[in-house]
Design a protein around this motif. Structure first.
Motif, PDB file in Angstrom:
ATOM      1  N   GLY A  84      -4.080  12.835  31.028  1.00  0.00           N
ATOM      2  CA  GLY A  84      -5.281  12.701  30.087  1.00  0.00           C
ATOM      3  C   GLY A  84      -5.541  13.636  29.291  1.00  0.00           C
ATOM      4  O   GLY A  84      -4.761  14.544  28.838  1.00  0.00           O
ATOM      5  N   ALA A  85      -6.698  13.915  28.723  1.00  0.00           N
ATOM      6  CA  ALA A  85      -7.261  14.555  27.611  1.00  0.00           C
ATOM      7  C   ALA A  85      -7.199  16.179  28.267  1.00  0.00           C
ATOM      8  O   ALA A  85      -6.772  17.051  27.607  1.00  0.00           O
ATOM      9  CB  ALA A  85      -8.848  14.285  27.552  1.00  0.00           C
TER      10      ALA A  85
ATOM     11  N   ALA B 108      -3.552  17.329  27.485  1.00  0.00           N
ATOM     12  CA  ALA B 108      -3.512  17.214  26.243  1.00  0.00           C
ATOM     13  C   ALA B 108      -4.094  18.789  25.694  1.00  0.00           C
ATOM     14  O   ALA B 108      -3.387  19.506  24.908  1.00  0.00           O
ATOM     15  CB  ALA B 108      -3.970  16.093  25.348  1.00  0.00           C
TER      16      ALA B 108
ATOM     17  N   ASP C 290       5.441  13.762  24.895  1.00  0.00           N
ATOM     18  CA  ASP C 290       5.436  12.455  23.799  1.00  0.00           C
ATOM     19  C   ASP C 290       4.541  11.448  24.146  1.00  0.00           C
ATOM     20  O   ASP C 290       3.994  10.991  22.887  1.00  0.00           O
ATOM     21  CB  ASP C 290       7.031  11.836  23.824  1.00  0.00           C
ATOM     22  N   TRP C 291       4.142  11.320  25.226  1.00  0.00           N
ATOM     23  CA  TRP C 291       2.913  10.328  25.349  1.00  0.00           C
ATOM     24  C   TRP C 291       1.747  10.720  24.456  1.00  0.00           C
ATOM     25  O   TRP C 291       0.810   9.667  24.399  1.00  0.00           O
ATOM     26  CB  TRP C 291       2.647  10.092  27.057  1.00  0.00           C
ATOM     27  N   MET C 292       1.509  11.595  24.146  1.00  0.00           N
ATOM     28  CA  MET C 292       0.226  12.162  23.420  1.00  0.00           C
ATOM     29  C   MET C 292       0.186  11.631  21.974  1.00  0.00           C
ATOM     30  O   MET C 292      -0.602  11.284  21.289  1.00  0.00           O
ATOM     31  CB  MET C 292      -0.005  13.636  23.243  1.00  0.00           C
ATOM     32  N   ARG C 293       1.605  10.930  21.568  1.00  0.00           N
ATOM     33  CA  ARG C 293       1.601  10.496  20.393  1.00  0.00           C
ATOM     34  C   ARG C 293       1.236  11.375  19.125  1.00  0.00           C
ATOM     35  O   ARG C 293       0.793  10.903  17.960  1.00  0.00           O
ATOM     36  CB  ARG C 293       1.067   9.027  20.006  1.00  0.00           C
TER      37      ARG C 293
ATOM     38  N   HIS D  94       5.694  16.645  19.341  1.00  0.00           N
ATOM     39  CA  HIS D  94       6.763  15.605  19.781  1.00  0.00           C
ATOM     40  C   HIS D  94       8.193  16.041  19.808  1.00  0.00           C
ATOM     41  O   HIS D  94       8.731  16.891  18.974  1.00  0.00           O
ATOM     42  CB  HIS D  94       6.488  14.574  18.786  1.00  0.00           C
TER      43      HIS D  94
ATOM     44  N   ASP E  57      -7.752  10.691  18.974  1.00  0.00           N
ATOM     45  CA  ASP E  57      -7.136  11.042  20.539  1.00  0.00           C
ATOM     46  C   ASP E  57      -8.478  10.629  21.740  1.00  0.00           C
ATOM     47  O   ASP E  57      -9.547  10.732  21.788  1.00  0.00           O
ATOM     48  CB  ASP E  57      -7.269  12.468  20.647  1.00  0.00           C
TER      49      ASP E  57
ATOM     50  N   ALA F  44      -8.455  10.056  25.714  1.00  0.00           N
ATOM     51  CA  ALA F  44      -7.658  10.403  26.966  1.00  0.00           C
ATOM     52  C   ALA F  44      -6.398  11.337  26.613  1.00  0.00           C
ATOM     53  O   ALA F  44      -5.435  10.925  27.197  1.00  0.00           O
ATOM     54  CB  ALA F  44      -7.517   9.152  27.693  1.00  0.00           C
ATOM     55  N   GLY F  45      -6.437  11.981  25.568  1.00  0.00           N
ATOM     56  CA  GLY F  45      -5.225  12.800  25.064  1.00  0.00           C
ATOM     57  C   GLY F  45      -4.281  12.011  24.436  1.00  0.00           C
ATOM     58  O   GLY F  45      -3.194  12.712  23.833  1.00  0.00           O
ATOM     59  N   VAL F  46      -4.154  10.652  24.046  1.00  0.00           N
ATOM     60  CA  VAL F  46      -3.349   9.744  23.373  1.00  0.00           C
ATOM     61  C   VAL F  46      -4.048   9.413  21.967  1.00  0.00           C
ATOM     62  O   VAL F  46      -4.798   8.915  21.730  1.00  0.00           O
ATOM     63  CB  VAL F  46      -2.814   8.561  24.148  1.00  0.00           C
ATOM     64  N   ARG F  47      -2.989   9.818  21.131  1.00  0.00           N
ATOM     65  CA  ARG F  47      -3.490   9.499  19.428  1.00  0.00           C
ATOM     66  C   ARG F  47      -3.164   7.973  19.333  1.00  0.00           C
ATOM     67  O   ARG F  47      -2.139   7.433  19.392  1.00  0.00           O
ATOM     68  CB  ARG F  47      -2.605  10.412  18.633  1.00  0.00           C
ATOM     69  N   LEU F  48      -4.458   7.211  19.091  1.00  0.00           N
ATOM     70  CA  LEU F  48      -4.573   5.831  18.845  1.00  0.00           C
ATOM     71  C   LEU F  48      -4.724   5.504  17.372  1.00  0.00           C
ATOM     72  O   LEU F  48      -5.796   6.182  16.851  1.00  0.00           O
ATOM     73  CB  LEU F  48      -5.359   5.231  19.752  1.00  0.00           C
TER      74      LEU F  48
ATOM     75  N   SER G   4      15.970   7.778  19.767  1.00  0.00           N
ATOM     76  CA  SER G   4      15.195   8.431  20.691  1.00  0.00           C
ATOM     77  C   SER G   4      16.022   8.401  22.152  1.00  0.00           C
ATOM     78  O   SER G   4      15.755   8.808  22.735  1.00  0.00           O
ATOM     79  CB  SER G   4      13.862   7.927  20.819  1.00  0.00           C
TER      80      SER G   4
ATOM     81  N   VAL H  20      14.321   3.464  26.586  1.00  0.00           N
ATOM     82  CA  VAL H  20      14.787   2.207  26.900  1.00  0.00           C
ATOM     83  C   VAL H  20      13.510   1.477  27.941  1.00  0.00           C
ATOM     84  O   VAL H  20      13.064   2.012  28.646  1.00  0.00           O
ATOM     85  CB  VAL H  20      16.086   2.024  27.823  1.00  0.00           C
TER      86      VAL H  20
ATOM     87  N   GLU I 102       5.364   2.647  21.465  1.00  0.00           N
ATOM     88  CA  GLU I 102       4.327   3.639  21.709  1.00  0.00           C
ATOM     89  C   GLU I 102       3.877   3.919  22.961  1.00  0.00           C
ATOM     90  O   GLU I 102       3.762   5.234  23.561  1.00  0.00           O
ATOM     91  CB  GLU I 102       3.005   3.162  21.051  1.00  0.00           C
ATOM     92  N   GLN I 103       3.760   2.954  24.057  1.00  0.00           N
ATOM     93  CA  GLN I 103       3.496   3.271  25.297  1.00  0.00           C
ATOM     94  C   GLN I 103       4.789   4.288  26.065  1.00  0.00           C
ATOM     95  O   GLN I 103       4.322   4.580  27.032  1.00  0.00           O
ATOM     96  CB  GLN I 103       3.254   1.986  26.180  1.00  0.00           C
TER      97      GLN I 103
ATOM     98  N   GLY J  89       6.171   6.206  24.488  1.00  0.00           N
ATOM     99  CA  GLY J  89       6.187   7.751  23.933  1.00  0.00           C
ATOM    100  C   GLY J  89       7.067   7.894  22.600  1.00  0.00           C
ATOM    101  O   GLY J  89       7.258   8.848  22.330  1.00  0.00           O
ATOM    102  N   VAL J  90       7.648   6.585  22.251  1.00  0.00           N
ATOM    103  CA  VAL J  90       8.479   6.736  20.932  1.00  0.00           C
ATOM    104  C   VAL J  90       7.499   6.917  19.736  1.00  0.00           C
ATOM    105  O   VAL J  90       6.464   6.095  19.979  1.00  0.00           O
ATOM    106  CB  VAL J  90       9.379   5.446  20.845  1.00  0.00           C
ATOM    107  N   LEU J  91       7.708   7.811  18.981  1.00  0.00           N
ATOM    108  CA  LEU J  91       6.806   7.851  17.568  1.00  0.00           C
ATOM    109  C   LEU J  91       7.415   6.906  16.734  1.00  0.00           C
ATOM    110  O   LEU J  91       8.397   6.568  16.157  1.00  0.00           O
ATOM    111  CB  LEU J  91       7.300   8.973  16.970  1.00  0.00           C
TER     112      LEU J  91
END
Ligand SMILES: Cc1cc2nc3c(=O)[nH]c(=O)nc-3n(C[C@H](O)[C@H](O)[C@H](O)COP(=O)(O)OP(=O)(O)OC[C@H]3O[C@@H](n4cnc5c(N)ncnc54)[C@H](O)[C@@H]3O)c2cc1C
Ligand code: FES
Lengths: 404, 356
Positions: free
Chosen positions: A39-40, A43, A101-104, A109, B79, B81-85, B278, B281, B295-296, B298-300
């Motif tokens: 999580g945050a 990151a 990578d999970w941070m997108r 990346h 961002d 929880a750390g993930v860019r959406l 990448s 799978v 995305e889930q 981790g692939v861009l």
């Protein structure tokens, strides 16, 4: 060291196939728990490390503009050495593993990152992530074992050329980043025949590496020295020193990962049809940790948690310390050896092996213990990476996790 | 001139060598994140609550932003929880703003990751990622003599952008807006003021008490219905109804709609998706778009509207079958094929290989 299959006392002889699959199920559970809680905070951690690294590099280079003055030279060189180590280890290596990578975030990346290293990220990822991490410590498959130039296992045939291997190892340590670049290019193999030399794929890779090295050289040995004007030569010396320190350091850390006493190697045939549990087991036995302080862990890019890293190469590095007690406990419960020790001891142990195996040894013959016990190989070797669907996993591991 | 340019680019290359293997902008980012034209960002300058569940964010876009047309939206990267959406938000401010700021108005949908985050946790000073404005929900250059806007819930946002920018050029405007209650009307006060000033005719409907509006109701509420150019934005069911109604009256050309969510059918199938470049799978079920699955894992993944309209998400299908989640149609690629598919509205219908 002898491949585990040929050892007199096989360290995994006491494990049943069910045990091995149960280990896999436990490890998957540990993995799921951590990966689900990223999580945050995580990151923020990697962003902070990157920021500190860049700040340190920039300020060290600024100090080196005045490297004519000995104190400036010392401070700048020390700072730059640390910055380069951080960049390669905690930042570069781990990002290129896809740990973030999970941070997108396209800036952090694995497909976009480039590092301060002679080998282009793309090539290193292939030889390291795909080959070394897949075939860890399989003699003849994992070229990290001796980098194709050294004898690191009793079963490798000795030749007089091996007498020089302590020297090769030392030279490799000093020029480690170039050694890795050559290794990623598989230079030995690809220069061997005219056809291989002309292979367009090899030529393209060679060109990419030459460009990368060119840029690195220009940066460290032309542009920054030129910027420092009268301190030109001193800055060259400072940058060369920082690169040398970084090379020696990363070489030592990486030697500690798979060479020290207690680490097992495996036979090529032993991984045919390997299950997920067996793959995990090989990672557990094929790696060694380094004990030390938090700072030590960061400076090694958390490769001091080599065992945890090899089990879960794409887990964010800041989490290895957190899972390490659980992993240790798992080793203990299944009667396996969790190899670890302080850096000097592990480095000495690895060097001792390099020295010892530069001389011939008595041939080793022992029954092929493990291979015989293993169930018939599963037909599809590509599937061994894949986790079994929950139902199949339950069937493969009749002993429920709680019962262990 | 050419000499100067060559010198300039030569000098720039030297500057790049100073920071290689990263680019100079990566260092600049640490101190001046809005100056990087390659990575468009925005700073939140103010957060103003609109209703209990919505808020307007005043954004200062960084270098690289281009002025929008009223009715357009921008993708915003947050961002959480750390993930860019990334999500799309209509721009509610007028392009004529002197200070270069833009506003978006976000409605927190229940369980909505990004909308809830923005409404509840956005603060002044926060950095967001941004994309340049896009969208076809626009007023024509020659303004219509009579206009009708039919909106519901947060669907008022692009229309508010149009009204704030171009109301002075429109003579006859009817706004039919639905929301749960009087208090839940986003921009309620502003709309009511415009109505009181006689600049628009406002028909406000509170669905909690009055029920949902039906197209047939419109025939009564707006007598000259089919003489008007119509812009509609709201839940998909409402837009489906309106489209059917206008089509029945053979007036479909008068109606422009904007959807916030794709109209999806639930899929059957699923399968193993391999992202070839990448090497990732993933196992997917037949209802999750390839974009989300990638995305889930981790692939861009390239993406835009995430609802099948912009084609920014298109990637080649190299092998296997995917189903269009909107209409169930199947696309099949034989080995050696390279068929572009929109990953945001396609799901695996069996094992497939996507080049990315
Ligand atoms: C062109 C365009 C313009 C848009 N403009 C705006 C705008 O101006 N203001 C605004 O608030 N939103 C706008 N949206 C919607 C916005 O992009 C997000 O879809 C919305 O904020 C929900 O995102 P989330 O991450 O909170 O929800 P998610 O976490 O993605 O979804 C959570 C749940 O909510 C459901 N859901 C998703 N979207 C909606 C929705 N719109 N209404 C109800 N339920 C939903 C999902 O199916 C899911 O079950 C626009 C969308 C598009 C395509
Ligand atoms: S993201 Fe716009 S069409 Fe797919």
């Amino acid at each position: 060291m002898t491949t585990i299959q040929h050892k007199k006392s096989n360290p995994i002889a006491h494990l049943t196939p069910e045990d091995i699959e149960a280990i896999g199920v436990e490890l998957d559970a540990i993995r799921d728990e951590v990966m689900g809680s990223r999580g945050a905070k995580d990151a923020a951690y990697i962003r902070r490390v990157i920021k500190v690294q860049r700040g340190l590099e920039l300020s060290s280079r600024a100090v080196l503009l005045f490297s004519l003055f000995p104190p400036a030279w010392l401070v700048g060189t020390a700072g730059l050495s640390v910055a380069k180590i951080l960049e390669n280890m905690e930042v570069g290596h781990n990002i290129l593993h896809g740990q973030w990578d999970w941070m997108r975030d396209p800036k952090i990346h694995s497909t976009k990152w480039e590092w301060d290293h002679a080998s282009p990220a793309e090539q290193w990822k292939h030889s390291h992530n795909e080959l070394h991490h897949t075939y860890t410590n399989v003699v003849g498959k994992d070229n990290d074992l001796g980098y194709g130039i050294m004898r690191v296992d009793e079963e490798q045939r000795w030749s007089p050329a091996h007498l020089g291997q302590p020297l090769y190892n030392f030279i490799n340590a000093c020029l480690f980043e170039y050694g890795i670049a050559a290794y990623d290019l598989e230079l030995g193999k690809n220069l061997a025949t005219p056809e291989r030399r002309k292979d367009p794929k090899f030529r393209a890779a060679l060109k990419a590496t030459r460009r990368k090295i060119g840029k690195q050289m220009l940066k460290d040995y032309v542009v920054h020295p030129a910027l420092s004007g009268p301190s030109f030569l001193h800055t060259i010396a400072a940058n060369a020193t920082a690169n040398l320190v970084r090379n020696l350091w990363s070489h030592s850390v990486i030697m500690c990962g798979h060479f020290p006493n207690g680490v097992e190697t495996f036979e090529k045939t032993s991984i045919e049809g390997e299950t997920r549990g067996e793959w995990y087991l090989r990672q557990m036995l094929g790696s060694a940790n380094i004990s030390g302080t938090k700072l030590m862990h960061i400076m090694t890019g958390n490769l001091s948690h080599q065992i945890e890293h090899h089990l879960f190469p794409d887990m964010p590095s800041n989490r290895y310390a957190q899972i390490s007690p659980k992993i240790k406990d798992l080793f203990q419960r299944y009667g396996l050896k969790y190899t670890t020790g302080p850096l000097p001891k592990q480095v000495a142990s690895a060097w001792w092996k390099v020295l010892r195996l530069s001389l011939p040894n008595k041939p080793v013959v022992a029954p092929r213990a493990v291979a015989a016990e293993r169930p018939a190989p599963v037909s599809d070797p590509a599937a061994r990476w894949r986790r079994l669907p929950a139902a199949a996993a339950a069937a493969a591991a009749p002993a429920p996790v709680e019962a262990l | 001139m050419a000499v100067i340019r060559t010198l300039g680019s030569g000098a720039w290359r030297v500057v790049e060598l100073i920071t290689t293997p990263v680019v100079p902008a990566d260092y600049l980012d640490a101190i001046a994140p809005l100056r990087n034209a390659k990575v468009l960002r925005a700073r939140v300058e103010a957060v103003r609550p609109e209703t209990a569940n919505s808020a307007t964010l005043v954004l200062r876009p960084g270098r690289g932003w281009v002025p929008h047309e009223p009715g357009q939206y921008a993708r915003v990267g947050v961002d959480v929880a750390g993930v860019r959406l990334w999500r799309s938000y209509s721009i509610t401010s007028t392009p004529a703003r002197r200070d270069g700021r833009i506003t978006i108005t976000v409605n927190a949908v229940p369980g909505g990751v990004v909308s809830t985050h923005l409404v509840r946790r956005a603060r002044r000073g926060m950095l967001l990622h941004l994309d340049v404005p896009t969208g076809e929900f626009l007023l024509p250059a020659t303004r219509p003599a009579k206009a009708l806007f039919v909106t519901a819930g947060s669907g008022i946002t692009p229309v508010m952008g149009m009204l704030r920018s171009a109301l002075h050029e429109l003579r006859d405007v009817v706004v039919v807006h639905s929301a749960g209650t009087h208090e839940a009307v986003v921009f309620g006060a502003e709309l009511r003021t415009l109505a009181a000033e006689g600049r628009i005719r406002l028909i406000e409907r509170h669905t909690r008490t009055d029920g949902r509006i039906k197209p047939a109701d419109l025939d009564e509420l707006v007598p000259d219905l089919f003489e008007r150019q119509v812009w509609a934005c709201g839940p998909n069911e409402m837009l489906d109804d309106l489209e059917a109604h206008w089509a029945d009256a053979e007036a479909g050309h008068l109606l422009v709609t904007e959807r916030f969510r794709p109209a999806l059918i639930s899929g059957e199938g699923g399968g193993t998706v391999t992202f070839t470049k990448s090497g990732t799978v993933v196992e997917t079920d037949g209802s999750v778009p390839l974009l989300d699955s990638g995305e889930q894992a981790g692939v861009l993944m390239p993406s835009g509207c995430r609802m099948g309209i912009c084609f920014s998400c298109v990637l080649p299908l190299r092998e296997g079958a995917v189903r269009d989640l909107r209409d169930g149609s199947l696309t099949v690629a034989e080995p050696g094929d390279s068929i572009p598919v929109q990953t945001c509205i396609s799901a695996a219908a069996g094992p497939c290989q996507i080049e990315n």
